[in-house]
Design a protein around this motif. Structure first.
Motif, PDB file in Angstrom:
ATOM      1  N   SER A   1     -38.147  83.096 -27.900  1.00 51.66           N
ATOM      2  CA  SER A   1     -38.809  83.235 -29.289  1.00 51.66           C
ATOM      3  C   SER A   1     -39.708  84.685 -29.322  1.00 51.66           C
TER       4      SER A   1
ATOM      5  N   PHE B   1     -35.140  78.249 -30.095  1.00 49.15           N
ATOM      6  CA  PHE B   1     -36.104  79.050 -29.358  1.00 49.15           C
ATOM      7  C   PHE B   1     -36.413  78.733 -28.036  1.00 49.15           C
TER       8      PHE B   1
ATOM      9  N   HIS C   1     -40.434  81.657 -33.732  1.00 47.52           N
ATOM     10  CA  HIS C   1     -40.514  80.362 -34.225  1.00 47.52           C
ATOM     11  C   HIS C   1     -41.592  79.896 -34.956  1.00 47.52           C
TER      12      HIS C   1
ATOM     13  N   LYS D   1     -40.267  79.267 -39.602  1.00 46.05           N
ATOM     14  CA  LYS D   1     -41.267  78.253 -39.056  1.00 46.05           C
ATOM     15  C   LYS D   1     -40.745  76.904 -39.561  1.00 46.05           C
TER      16      LYS D   1
ATOM     17  N   HIS E   1     -38.077  75.678 -37.239  1.00 46.27           N
ATOM     18  CA  HIS E   1     -38.182  75.228 -35.885  1.00 46.27           C
ATOM     19  C   HIS E   1     -38.547  73.793 -35.494  1.00 46.27           C
TER      20      HIS E   1
END
Ligand SMILES: *Cc1c(COP(=O)(O)O)cnc(C)c1O
Length: 373
Positions: A78, A97, A324, A330, A333
């Motif tokens: 990440s 990630f 992430h 976001k 994730h």
């Protein structure tokens, strides 16, 4: 003001550009591009090198070469530049990630296997600051689960792991010659191909999905559209600039390493006991002096430090917002916490390090750091 970076110039860039222009062939894959390819293939024994217009492009070529399909999973740290993940996301890959290690920002190789699923296609380690990731472990996991490995070697020119050049260990690798890297062409990059099975296909993808390279070598008598591709090759003007830099590679590296060692010698002992974290190299990893960084104890400490350095006429910087947590990603994730990635995001500081940085300038930076931390 001491800048964070100043692009190095060997002085021959414009001469070679002029030669490229005079040669009458200024599109790609002319004399200077060939010279650059040969330089890398000979010096590092990469099986095949192809210049691209950026490292981002080289990563996108890698994603096309691996035939990444929507839903395929790719494991990426990440804490990296956007392009590492974006290249695979463009093909519809699901980005998984991984966290960084607790001793440097590289991917935590021990955490990778728990992220592997039936859909995993590739691992993309990033050699942060030109410091090798744990490639033995990464290649072992890749072998065991039949995964491809693409090294993001953007920062890793002329760096080694157990005697092997970085970019020469994974199946594919991407380098950058952006003006912030050790060797530059303004914008520029290169795909290194270590698995021979990809060579022919890579030439085609780089030439708009055509077999023009084979045509120019006289291997076929006409060329056409044979696969998906794009235009990834740089013009001779870029390659000419790059070649002028490559001729001075050792000199550039020696100067950068000398400056790097000076930072280390003056800062490490006094600051390590104050909770400041320094670059750490795993066994067998070399130092290409791409970057000198420190890791502060907290975001507050870093914010204050950067401001005070700026007031003293020194431009130090931070970078990488954990991907992430990025606005784009976001919501996608998995929710896994990646605390070390966030730690480097909040606490890492890059100090000025460039060929022309003068000793007295570096003294000033060092004195301020010792005073402020
Ligand atoms: C610089 C960099 C890139 C992007 O390189 P470009 O040549 O600017 O596309 C990608 N990954 C990492 C780790 C980088 O440092």
């Amino acid at each position: 003001m001491i800048p964070f970076n100043k692009p190095y110039l060997s002085g021959k860039e414009t001469l070679y550009i002029e030669q490229a222009v005079q040669s009458g062939k200024i599109s790609g894959d002319g004399i200077f591009t060939k010279k650059c390819h040969e330089f890398f293939e000979q010096r590092y024994a990469f099986k095949k090198c192809l210049l691209t217009t950026s490292c981002t492009d080289a990563l996108e070529m890698a994603a096309l070469l691996l035939d990444i399909q929507p839903g395929d999973e790719v494991i990426i740290p990440s804490y990296t530049f956007v392009s590492t993940a974006n290249a695979f996301a463009l093909r519809g890959a699901k980005i998984i990630f991984a966290d960084s290690t607790n001793f440097n920002p590289n991917i935590d190789a021990a955490s990778i296997e728990s992220l592997v699923t039936d859909r995993t296609k590739a691992i993309v380690p990033v050699h942060y600051a030109g410091i090798a990731c744990d490639m033995d472990t990464i290649m072992m996991i890749a072998d065991k689960h039949s995964l491809w490995v693409v090294e993001d070697a953007a920062q890793a020119i002329d760096s080694f792991y157990k005697g092997k050049p970085l970019g020469g260990i994974g199946h594919l690798a991407a380098f950058s010659f952006h003006e912030t890297k050790n060797i530059i062409s303004g914008e520029g990059g290169m795909l290194a191909i270590n698995d021979e099975r990809f060579i022919k296909k890579a030439e085609i993808i780089r030439e708009k999905g055509t077999n023009r390279s084979a045509f120019f070598r006289g291997e076929i008598d006409k060329y056409g559209w044979v696969s998906l591709g794009s235009s990834f090759l740089p013009s001779e003007i870029i390659s000419a600039f790059l070649y002028a830099q490559l001729e001075r590679l050792d000199e550039i590296q020696n100067r950068r390493k000398w400056l790097w060692q000076r930072y280390w010698k003056e800062l490490y002992e006094p600051l390590k006991n104050k909770g400041i974290q320094f670059p750490r190299f795993i066994e067998g990893a070399s130092n290409n002096a791409h970057m000198f960084y420190l890791v502060c104890k907290s975001l507050e400490q870093r914010t204050t430090l950067l401001k005070e350095l700026k007031d003293a006429g020194i431009l130090a910087v931070f970078h990488y917002l954990s991907l992430h947590k990025s606005p784009y990603f976001k919501g996608k994730h998995s929710g896994n916490e990646l605390p070390w990635s966030d730690h480097y995001m909040n606490c890492l500081v890059r100090l000025p390090l460039f060929y022309e940085l003068k000793e007295n300038e570096q003294d000033l930076i060092i004195a301020n750091l010792l005073n402020l931390l």
